[in-house]
Design an enzyme around this catalytic site. Structure first.
Site, PDB file in Angstrom:
ATOM      1  CB  SER A  82      46.879 109.345 100.653  1.00 59.41           C
ATOM      2  OG  SER A  82      47.445 110.626 100.473  1.00 59.41           O
ATOM      3  CG  ASN A 129      47.963 115.189 100.852  1.00 58.33           C
ATOM      4  OD1 ASN A 129      47.669 115.763 101.891  1.00 58.33           O
ATOM      5  ND2 ASN A 129      47.958 115.783  99.673  1.00 58.33           N
ATOM      6  CG  ASP A 181      43.637 109.475  90.402  1.00 55.86           C
ATOM      7  OD1 ASP A 181      44.678 109.868  90.977  1.00 55.86           O
ATOM      8  OD2 ASP A 181      43.529 109.483  89.162  1.00 55.86           O
TER       9      ASP A 181
END
Length: 196
Positions: free
Chosen positions: A10, A12, A72
């Protein structure tokens, strides 16, 4: 230096921080995908949260030859055929929270059933292909208008009856106690050392 290096698939920063908070005290060295410039983008072609997490974990683990955790997540609203589901982040435009929320409210305008849940599937995978999957779910309902200033995504519309608040009305600590990702992270923390 620890030899338990794990990469989070990721970019993020908030998500990576959540993993670091859980795994660093357990002796893991945690890196985000952004730490590796050579990583090729991964196309999520799965039809479920589990498939997409598996695709991401496998692709990044193969490229880096390191153990990888991929997740996810999304919002599922049964009354509208499970939408937005795996398309939650790009429901009305890529990562456009305002547009995504507006589309959801429009779709639910005449719905009596506003029950919904957030779901996360986490997959951790070694370059050998050996994997471990866990998931977490948080049930709630979709309000007719947003409430609260915290959080992101669908948080202002997602009401948690047990707390009598939306996720956007909760502090980060309150949200992390009950969130779908926090539940999955706790399951992963319980199993990871043994799996490793």
């Amino acid at each position: 230096m620890t030899n338990k290096v794990i990469v989070i698939a990721s970019q993020n920063a908030n998500k990576i921080r959540e993993f670091q908070e859980m795994l660093v005290p357990k002796g893991y060295e945690v890196h985000g995908a952004g730490d590796f410039e050579e990583l090729a983008p991964v196309v999520e072609t799965g039809q479920s949260f589990a498939e997409n997490a598996q695709i991401k974990a496998q692709a990044v683990s193969q490229q880096l030859q390191q153990p990888v955790i991929a997740d996810d997540s999304g919002l599922v609203v049964p009354a509208i055929n499970g939408e937005p589901g795996i398309y939650s982040a790009r429901y009305a435009g890529d990562h456009d929270d305002v547009a995504n929320n507006a589309k959801l409210l429009k779709k639910l305008a005449h719905a009596d059933d506003r029950n919904a849940y957030f779901h996360t599937t986490l997959v951790v995978m070694k370059p050998t292909g050996e994997s471990l999957a866990v998931s977490g779910t948080l049930a709630g309902e979709i309000l007719t208008e947003p409430r609260g200033q915290n959080g992101f995504g669908y948080d202002p519309l997602f009401f948690v009856p047990a707390k009598q608040k939306t996720l956007a009305e909760m502090s980060a600590a309150e949200k992390n106690e009950i969130s779908h990702r926090a539940q999955a992270l706790r399951k992963l923390a319980d199993k990871l050392d043994q799996w490793w």
